[in-house]
Motif scaffolding. Structure first.
Motif, mmCIF file in Angstrom:
data_model
loop_
_atom_site.group_PDB
_atom_site.id
_atom_site.type_symbol
_atom_site.label_atom_id
_atom_site.label_comp_id
_atom_site.label_asym_id
_atom_site.label_seq_id
_atom_site.Cartn_x
_atom_site.Cartn_y
_atom_site.Cartn_z
ATOM 1 N N ARG A 39 33.629 32.508 -14.632
ATOM 2 C CA ARG A 39 32.616 31.862 -15.469
ATOM 3 C C ARG A 39 32.277 30.514 -14.858
ATOM 4 N N VAL A 40 30.987 30.171 -14.864
ATOM 5 C CA VAL A 40 30.521 28.885 -14.366
ATOM 6 C C VAL A 40 29.762 28.181 -15.486
ATOM 7 N N ILE A 41 30.025 26.896 -15.636
ATOM 8 C CA ILE A 41 29.347 26.081 -16.639
ATOM 9 C C ILE A 41 28.645 24.939 -15.909
ATOM 10 N N PHE A 42 27.332 24.874 -16.049
ATOM 11 C CA PHE A 42 26.569 23.779 -15.466
ATOM 12 C C PHE A 42 26.290 22.752 -16.557
ATOM 13 N N ILE A 43 26.681 21.520 -16.303
ATOM 14 C CA ILE A 43 26.394 20.403 -17.198
ATOM 15 C C ILE A 43 25.189 19.674 -16.608
ATOM 16 N N GLN A 44 24.185 19.413 -17.441
ATOM 17 C CA GLN A 44 22.981 18.734 -16.968
ATOM 18 C C GLN A 44 22.695 17.517 -17.829
ATOM 19 N N HIS A 45 22.547 16.379 -17.150
ATOM 20 C CA HIS A 45 22.230 15.147 -17.856
ATOM 21 C C HIS A 45 20.747 15.144 -18.233
ATOM 22 N N VAL A 46 20.454 14.642 -19.414
ATOM 23 C CA VAL A 46 19.084 14.503 -19.905
ATOM 24 C C VAL A 46 18.830 13.018 -20.132
ATOM 25 N N GLY A 47 17.730 12.522 -19.595
ATOM 26 C CA GLY A 47 17.375 11.119 -19.745
ATOM 27 C C GLY A 47 16.098 10.844 -18.979
ATOM 28 N N PRO A 48 15.731 9.584 -18.801
ATOM 29 C CA PRO A 48 14.521 9.247 -18.055
ATOM 30 C C PRO A 48 14.559 9.830 -16.637
ATOM 31 N N GLY A 49 13.533 10.591 -16.295
ATOM 32 C CA GLY A 49 13.483 11.264 -15.000
ATOM 33 C C GLY A 49 14.282 12.548 -14.957
ATOM 34 N N LEU A 50 15.017 12.813 -16.032
ATOM 35 C CA LEU A 50 15.834 14.025 -16.147
ATOM 36 C C LEU A 50 15.495 14.760 -17.441
ATOM 37 N N GLU A 51 14.205 14.792 -17.772
ATOM 38 C CA GLU A 51 13.771 15.467 -18.992
ATOM 39 C C GLU A 51 13.973 16.976 -18.830
ATOM 40 N N VAL A 52 14.369 17.645 -19.914
ATOM 41 C CA VAL A 52 14.615 19.088 -19.881
ATOM 42 C C VAL A 52 13.409 19.810 -19.280
ATOM 43 N N ASP A 53 13.708 20.736 -18.387
ATOM 44 C CA ASP A 53 12.724 21.575 -17.683
ATOM 45 C C ASP A 53 11.917 20.819 -16.632
ATOM 46 N N SER A 54 12.253 19.560 -16.352
ATOM 47 C CA SER A 54 11.553 18.816 -15.295
ATOM 48 C C SER A 54 12.209 19.112 -13.948
ATOM 49 N N GLU A 55 11.541 18.738 -12.883
ATOM 50 C CA GLU A 55 12.085 18.921 -11.533
ATOM 51 C C GLU A 55 13.369 18.097 -11.365
ATOM 52 N N GLY A 56 13.404 16.888 -11.897
ATOM 53 C CA GLY A 56 14.593 16.049 -11.785
ATOM 54 C C GLY A 56 15.802 16.624 -12.502
ATOM 55 N N TRP A 57 15.579 17.299 -13.611
ATOM 56 C CA TRP A 57 16.646 17.889 -14.435
ATOM 57 C C TRP A 57 17.235 19.150 -13.803
ATOM 58 N N ALA A 58 16.449 19.833 -12.984
ATOM 59 C CA ALA A 58 16.861 21.122 -12.407
ATOM 60 C C ALA A 58 18.087 20.964 -11.494
ATOM 61 N N ILE A 59 18.888 22.016 -11.440
ATOM 62 C CA ILE A 59 20.041 22.076 -10.542
ATOM 63 C C ILE A 59 19.525 22.068 -9.100
ATOM 64 N N VAL A 60 20.212 21.355 -8.204
ATOM 65 C CA VAL A 60 19.769 21.288 -6.813
ATOM 66 C C VAL A 60 19.681 22.694 -6.218
ATOM 67 N N PRO A 61 18.685 22.923 -5.365
ATOM 68 C CA PRO A 61 18.450 24.276 -4.842
ATOM 69 C C PRO A 61 19.578 24.818 -3.967
ATOM 70 N N GLU A 62 20.438 23.949 -3.441
ATOM 71 C CA GLU A 62 21.534 24.425 -2.597
ATOM 72 C C GLU A 62 22.596 25.189 -3.388
ATOM 73 N N LEU A 63 22.635 24.990 -4.697
ATOM 74 C CA LEU A 63 23.678 25.625 -5.497
ATOM 75 C C LEU A 63 23.243 26.970 -6.045
ATOM 76 N N GLN A 64 24.131 27.927 -5.917
ATOM 77 C CA GLN A 64 23.911 29.247 -6.491
ATOM 78 C C GLN A 64 24.252 29.179 -7.980
ATOM 79 N N GLN A 65 23.429 29.865 -8.779
ATOM 80 C CA GLN A 65 23.640 29.883 -10.224
ATOM 81 C C GLN A 65 23.912 31.327 -10.658
ATOM 82 N N PRO A 66 25.154 31.673 -10.905
ATOM 83 C CA PRO A 66 25.481 33.046 -11.323
ATOM 84 C C PRO A 66 24.728 33.440 -12.591
ATOM 85 N N ALA A 67 24.434 34.717 -12.704
ATOM 86 C CA ALA A 67 23.646 35.229 -13.827
ATOM 87 C C ALA A 67 24.295 34.935 -15.179
#
Length: 175
Positions: A39-67
């Protein structure tokens, strides 16, 4: 019931827009851990420049995200503060996890200390967390210092473990 759980803290585009120590190596080791995890749990910070669903909030593309990954949004350094993290861990019967991500000296450190105080059994992936150089200390010095502090954190009956990624992967391999 998941027994190999990896929590990835704040490995987001906006967070890693600031240069971070060994970004590519840290991402590579995080991917090794998440590939071996139940199991993998991704924690994502929300704040200025890190608004939900924004490019800044997204997980970096280098990381694989299991289904089957879980995702938790937070607004503080503490991943447990006013989030549903504890509820999700309880729902899946998770009481121990490996932690990695960014930033060593802020969100990773706070989540480790709060989580251990709440009774979770935490193992730090010593070479899979990162931060930036700060005014008085380099990122590498902070990483080494935090690994030392966590390994010696006084938490009777619930010590924090600090292990290199390769050692964790060896522990997880069938014997």
């Amino acid at each position: 019931m998941a027994n190999r759980v990896v929590m990835v803290v704040d490995m987001q585009n906006g967070v890693l827009a600031m240069p971070r120590f060994d970004r590519s190596g840290r991402c590579e080791r995080i991917n090794q851990l998440t590939a071996a995890a139940d199991r993998v749990i991704f924690i994502q910070h929300v704040g200025p420049g890190l608004e939900v669903d924004s490019e800044g909030w997204a997980i970096v593309p280098e990381l694989q995200q299991p289904a089957n990954a879980l995702f938790v949004n937070k607004t503080a350094c503490d991943s447990f503060w006013q989030t549903d993290l504890a509820a999700q861990l309880d729902q899946f019967g998770i009481n121990s996890f490996v932690i990695c991500g960014c930033a060593t000296d802020y969100c990773v450190d706070t989540t480790i200390k709060v989580g251990a105080s709440l009774g979770y059994h935490i193992t730090v992936a010593a070479d899979a967390h990162t931060t930036a150089d700060r005014t008085y200390v380099s990122a590498q010095q902070q990483i080494n210092q935090h690994n030392e502090v966590w390994a010696d954190l006084i938490m009777p009956g619930n010590p924090v473990r600090v292990r290199e990624t390769e050692a964790l992967l060896r522990e997880w391999r069938p014997h």
